[in-house]
Design a protein around this motif. Structure first.
Motif, PDB file in Angstrom:
ATOM      1  N   LEU A 254     132.189 117.031  73.540  1.00 29.21           N
ATOM      2  CA  LEU A 254     131.182 116.907  74.604  1.00 29.21           C
ATOM      3  C   LEU A 254     129.885 117.208  74.064  1.00 29.21           C
ATOM      4  N   TYR A 255     129.975 118.785  73.456  1.00 33.27           N
ATOM      5  CA  TYR A 255     128.618 119.308  73.174  1.00 33.27           C
ATOM      6  C   TYR A 255     128.056 118.460  71.840  1.00 33.27           C
ATOM      7  N   VAL A 256     128.873 117.919  71.106  1.00 32.40           N
ATOM      8  CA  VAL A 256     128.383 117.263  69.932  1.00 32.40           C
ATOM      9  C   VAL A 256     127.641 115.807  70.674  1.00 32.40           C
ATOM     10  N   LEU A 257     128.453 115.290  71.674  1.00 28.56           N
ATOM     11  CA  LEU A 257     127.650 114.127  72.009  1.00 28.56           C
ATOM     12  C   LEU A 257     126.604 114.237  72.718  1.00 28.56           C
ATOM     13  N   VAL A 258     126.493 115.329  73.405  1.00 24.57           N
ATOM     14  CA  VAL A 258     125.105 115.638  74.268  1.00 24.57           C
ATOM     15  C   VAL A 258     124.003 115.985  73.263  1.00 24.57           C
ATOM     16  N   ASN A 259     124.330 116.817  72.501  1.00 25.57           N
ATOM     17  CA  ASN A 259     123.248 117.687  71.633  1.00 25.57           C
ATOM     18  C   ASN A 259     122.911 117.095  70.345  1.00 25.57           C
ATOM     19  N   CYS A 260     123.964 116.180  69.761  1.00 24.04           N
ATOM     20  CA  CYS A 260     123.601 115.518  68.529  1.00 24.04           C
ATOM     21  C   CYS A 260     123.231 114.095  68.719  1.00 24.04           C
ATOM     22  N   PHE A 261     123.335 113.403  70.010  1.00 23.47           N
ATOM     23  CA  PHE A 261     123.191 112.057  70.368  1.00 23.47           C
ATOM     24  C   PHE A 261     122.407 111.701  71.232  1.00 23.47           C
ATOM     25  N   LEU A 262     122.905 112.332  72.708  1.00 19.13           N
ATOM     26  CA  LEU A 262     122.039 112.141  74.020  1.00 19.13           C
ATOM     27  C   LEU A 262     120.789 112.666  73.843  1.00 19.13           C
ATOM     28  N   ARG A 263     120.844 113.909  73.752  1.00 19.09           N
ATOM     29  CA  ARG A 263     119.165 114.573  73.774  1.00 19.09           C
ATOM     30  C   ARG A 263     118.376 114.204  72.741  1.00 19.09           C
ATOM     31  N   PRO A 264     118.793 113.881  71.467  1.00 21.29           N
ATOM     32  CA  PRO A 264     117.658 113.262  70.538  1.00 21.29           C
ATOM     33  C   PRO A 264     117.169 111.891  70.864  1.00 21.29           C
ATOM     34  N   LEU A 265     118.152 111.184  71.522  1.00 24.20           N
ATOM     35  CA  LEU A 265     117.864 109.647  71.569  1.00 24.20           C
ATOM     36  C   LEU A 265     116.931 109.590  72.964  1.00 24.20           C
ATOM     37  N   ARG A 266     117.185 110.689  73.821  1.00 20.77           N
ATOM     38  CA  ARG A 266     116.286 110.824  75.051  1.00 20.77           C
ATOM     39  C   ARG A 266     115.073 111.154  74.561  1.00 20.77           C
ATOM     40  N   MET A 267     114.868 112.085  73.486  1.00 18.41           N
ATOM     41  CA  MET A 267     113.409 112.300  73.144  1.00 18.41           C
ATOM     42  C   MET A 267     112.930 111.059  72.070  1.00 18.41           C
ATOM     43  N   ALA A 268     113.687 110.269  71.423  1.00 15.62           N
ATOM     44  CA  ALA A 268     113.194 109.447  70.999  1.00 15.62           C
ATOM     45  C   ALA A 268     112.658 108.258  71.602  1.00 15.62           C
ATOM     46  N   ALA A 269     113.360 108.141  72.933  1.00 18.91           N
ATOM     47  CA  ALA A 269     112.943 106.918  74.068  1.00 18.91           C
ATOM     48  C   ALA A 269     111.513 107.292  74.330  1.00 18.91           C
ATOM     49  N   SER A 270     111.061 108.501  74.288  1.00 15.45           N
ATOM     50  CA  SER A 270     109.556 108.938  74.917  1.00 15.45           C
ATOM     51  C   SER A 270     108.608 108.890  73.667  1.00 15.45           C
ATOM     52  N   SER A 271     109.056 108.541  72.807  1.00 14.15           N
ATOM     53  CA  SER A 271     108.047 108.231  71.577  1.00 14.15           C
ATOM     54  C   SER A 271     107.303 107.132  71.540  1.00 14.15           C
ATOM     55  N   LYS A 272     106.088 107.096  70.852  1.00 14.43           N
ATOM     56  CA  LYS A 272     105.108 106.119  71.024  1.00 14.43           C
ATOM     57  C   LYS A 272     105.657 104.640  70.673  1.00 14.43           C
ATOM     58  N   LYS A 273     106.502 104.862  69.695  1.00 10.46           N
ATOM     59  CA  LYS A 273     107.374 103.397  69.188  1.00 10.46           C
ATOM     60  C   LYS A 273     108.721 103.659  69.477  1.00 10.46           C
ATOM     61  N   PRO A 275     112.669 103.473  69.576  1.00 15.03           N
ATOM     62  CA  PRO A 275     113.649 102.457  69.310  1.00 15.03           C
ATOM     63  C   PRO A 275     114.568 101.998  70.010  1.00 15.03           C
ATOM     64  N   ILE A 276     114.720 102.733  71.222  1.00 15.50           N
ATOM     65  CA  ILE A 276     115.637 102.252  72.542  1.00 15.50           C
ATOM     66  C   ILE A 276     114.782 102.939  73.985  1.00 15.50           C
ATOM     67  N   SER A 277     115.231 102.355  74.984  1.00 15.23           N
ATOM     68  CA  SER A 277     114.480 102.269  76.264  1.00 15.23           C
ATOM     69  C   SER A 277     115.266 103.771  76.802  1.00 15.23           C
ATOM     70  N   HIS A 278     114.708 104.419  77.906  1.00 12.23           N
ATOM     71  CA  HIS A 278     115.491 105.225  78.684  1.00 12.23           C
ATOM     72  C   HIS A 278     116.679 104.826  79.514  1.00 12.23           C
ATOM     73  N   ASN A 348     119.033  96.279  66.563  1.00 13.86           N
ATOM     74  CA  ASN A 348     117.399  96.849  66.245  1.00 13.86           C
ATOM     75  C   ASN A 348     117.622  97.779  65.061  1.00 13.86           C
ATOM     76  N   ARG A 349     116.849  97.265  63.967  1.00 13.24           N
ATOM     77  CA  ARG A 349     117.079  98.024  62.622  1.00 13.24           C
ATOM     78  C   ARG A 349     116.535  99.494  62.647  1.00 13.24           C
ATOM     79  N   ASP A 350     115.583  99.665  63.458  1.00 15.14           N
ATOM     80  CA  ASP A 350     114.954 101.093  63.360  1.00 15.14           C
ATOM     81  C   ASP A 350     116.130 101.986  64.456  1.00 15.14           C
ATOM     82  N   PHE A 351     116.616 101.387  65.360  1.00 14.53           N
ATOM     83  CA  PHE A 351     117.587 102.087  66.065  1.00 14.53           C
ATOM     84  C   PHE A 351     118.861 102.459  65.253  1.00 14.53           C
ATOM     85  N   ASP A 352     119.309 101.377  64.362  1.00 12.04           N
ATOM     86  CA  ASP A 352     120.648 101.552  63.717  1.00 12.04           C
ATOM     87  C   ASP A 352     120.263 102.676  62.413  1.00 12.04           C
ATOM     88  N   LYS A 353     119.339 102.537  62.163  1.00 11.29           N
ATOM     89  CA  LYS A 353     118.959 103.540  61.269  1.00 11.29           C
ATOM     90  C   LYS A 353     118.886 104.883  61.622  1.00 11.29           C
TER      91      LYS A 353
END
Length: 528
Positions: A254-273, A275-278, A348-353
């Motif tokens: 669960l720690y890996v799921l949250v810290n290696c995927f959830l929180r980084p993707l949540r930050m990516a969703a707040s970027s200017k472009k 790759p994924i929505s909140h 989405n290629r950006d998200f997959d990458k």
């Protein structure tokens, strides 16, 4: 309202968790301005100066994420001013609300920056609620223990009073025996000069009695070690140790799921472009972060009990855990949907990458995100199996036998409820998917009691009667040759569709929807 905000700002200036000067980057001009910040509960105020009475602004920190960031690339120049800026320590506050820009801050001292990041991490009202619930459960358990101890103390008091009475009675008997002994003493012979041979015999007898006693106790201990009860206790302890190891591994997953995927993707969703929505992030990960917090608490409780080995009491831990396991219902109910959302996002290629970069993290050990999302699905059945094995090696007179049986029954009931909900949810999604493939749509598929059975292609053949072609029974079309139909079978209806050249499905205009309640199935064995 404004009055309440001013009151909270006053409290923040006086009693804030963290206060001090920070530089804040404005979103309009991208310039840095020094402000005096004060953190109170989950609200961050900033003032023009330390003596300012009114705040210049405020931020709600509930659901946010704060992390250290490197210095901007523009600070790498050779001037003295740029060198001073490069020594600044930067950190960013990412808000959970879609559309709200991140808050960029910096300070001169690294220790001060770490303290600010940690204080903002701790500013969560939902975390306090979870901690309060856990403490309340512990408080209730302690109150029950106190009541039990009071009853035991009362019983012990009565026993002491009975013992005092017995002691007085024995004292009176000893006094009477001493008086009898004094009267009989003149008639006893002088035995001070005992024969040395008699002393040797008594010494040998004493040695033999001691040897026989030790031998008897050794036999008793060896018999117990080889007894079924001792073997059962060893197996029970081994099950508990394996349970602690499995729980530790699950918390790490669960720690890996949250810290290696959830929180980084949540930050990516707040970027200017992004790759994924909140919304997609929430749909994929659901409440996995709350599940991680719950099992971290449970794991700490298990480790504390192992420290008190060989006294292993687990029932009260399950009493605290059971009321909170309902959070698994939402995760299990929407698990299939979350995997569908993830599959759509991978288009989405950006998200997959970006996702492949996260999966390349050594902590993932080569496992994909879908694997980590599947782990919580098996946790409730794993608990049921563990309790079943634990009860198999727990004697019926054991102090926590009933509590473990109650926990097992509650987990089995929760598992049945989640299975039924998953079946209903998947059936509704299957019906909606079929309804979308039919061009004309089909209102009967919106009925939640309509359960999907199977689908496939069938050949609709003409019916021959007295040498003439007659109308076929499935629909009113008169066919001169066989026709392929795409059919869908449900509990209450049977759908017959045709497939156009473009691959789209169309219901038969007449007889495309057959009610099975009013239908009769006739099996014709003579196909000639």
């Amino acid at each position: 309202n404004e009055g309440h905000a001013l009151y909270l700002a006053l409290l923040a200036r006086k009693e804030g968790t963290k206060r001090g000067y920070l530089s804040k980057k404005t979103a309009e001009t991208n310039r840095w301005h020094e402000k005096w910040f004060a953190l109170y509960q989950n609200v961050l105020f900033y003032f023009e100066g330390e003596q300012s009475a009114r705040p210049a602004g405020m931020y709600m920190l509930e659901g946010c994420n704060c992390e250290r960031v490197p210095a901007p690339k523009g600070c790498a120049a050779g001037s003295a001013k740029d060198a001073a800026l490069e020594k600044q320590h930067y950190f960013t506050v990412l808000f959970g609300h879609e559309g709200q820009k991140p808050l960029e801050l910096r300070c001169e001292d690294e220790v001060d920056g770490d303290e600010w990041v940690e204080a903002i991490h701790q500013a969560s009202y939902s975390d306090i609620l979870i901690e309060r619930e856990v403490l309340m459960q512990k408080y209730i358990h302690l109150v029950q223990i106190v009541e039990t101890e009071k009853i035991a103390a009362n019983q012990l008091r009565h026993q002491l009073e009975d013992q005092d009475t017995e002691i007085e009675r024995l004292k009176s008997e000893i006094i009477a025996l001493n008086k009898t002994k004094e009267r009989m003493r003149p008639y006893q012979g002088n035995q001070e000069d005992e024969d040395p041979d008699i002393k040797k015999i008594k010494k040998v007898q004493s040695f033999m009695r001691g040897w026989l006693c030790r031998r008897k106790w050794k036999t008793i201990v060896q018999d117990y070690i080889c007894s079924p009860h001792a073997e059962s206790m060893r197996k029970r302890n081994q099950i508990v140790f394996n349970m602690v190891e499995a729980e530790s591994e699950y918390v790490h997953q669960l720690y890996v799921l949250v810290n290696c995927f959830l929180r980084p993707l949540r930050m990516a969703a707040s970027s200017k472009k992004p790759p994924i929505s909140h919304d997609d992030v929430s749909s994929i990960f659901l409440n996995s972060e709350t599940i991680m917090f719950l099992h971290e608490i449970f794991h700490q409780g298990l480790k504390a009990r192992i420290a008190n080995w060989p006294t292993l009491i687990l029932a009260d831990l399950f009493d605290i855990l059971l009321p909170m396991l309902n959070i698994y219902q939402e995760f299990v109910r929407n698990h299939q949907y979350s995997l569908q959302v993830l599959a759509n996002c991978k288009q989405n290629r950006d998200f997959d990458k970006l996702l492949k970069q996260y999966e390349a993290n050594p902590a993932c050990e080569g496992r994909m995100l879908e694997t980590f999302l599947t782990y919580p699905m098996f946790q409730i059945p794993r608990y049921i199996i563990t309790l079943h094995e634990l009860l198999a090696h727990t004697p019926h007179e054991h102090v926590e036998r009933k509590s473990l049986e109650f926990a097992k029954s509650k987990l089995e009931e929760l598992s049945r409820v989640m299975h039924d909900e998953v079946s209903d949810t998947e059936n509704i999604r299957k019906n909606l998917a079929i309804e979308r493939t039919i061009v004309e749509g089909c209102d009967i598929l919106l009925d939640t009691s309509q359960t999907f059975i199977r689908q496939g292609s069938l050949i609709q053949v003409p019916s021959v009667e007295r040498g003439k072609l007659s109308k076929v029974r499935l629909g009113s079309l008169s066919l001169k040759k066989e026709g392929e139909r795409q059919c869908f079978l449900f509990t209450k209806h049977f759908l017959i569709c045709t497939r156009s050249s473009g691959g789209k499905l169309h219901l038969l205009k007449t007889g495309g929807v057959l009610s099975l309640i009013e239908c009769t199935l006739v099996e014709e064995t003579d196909v000639s």
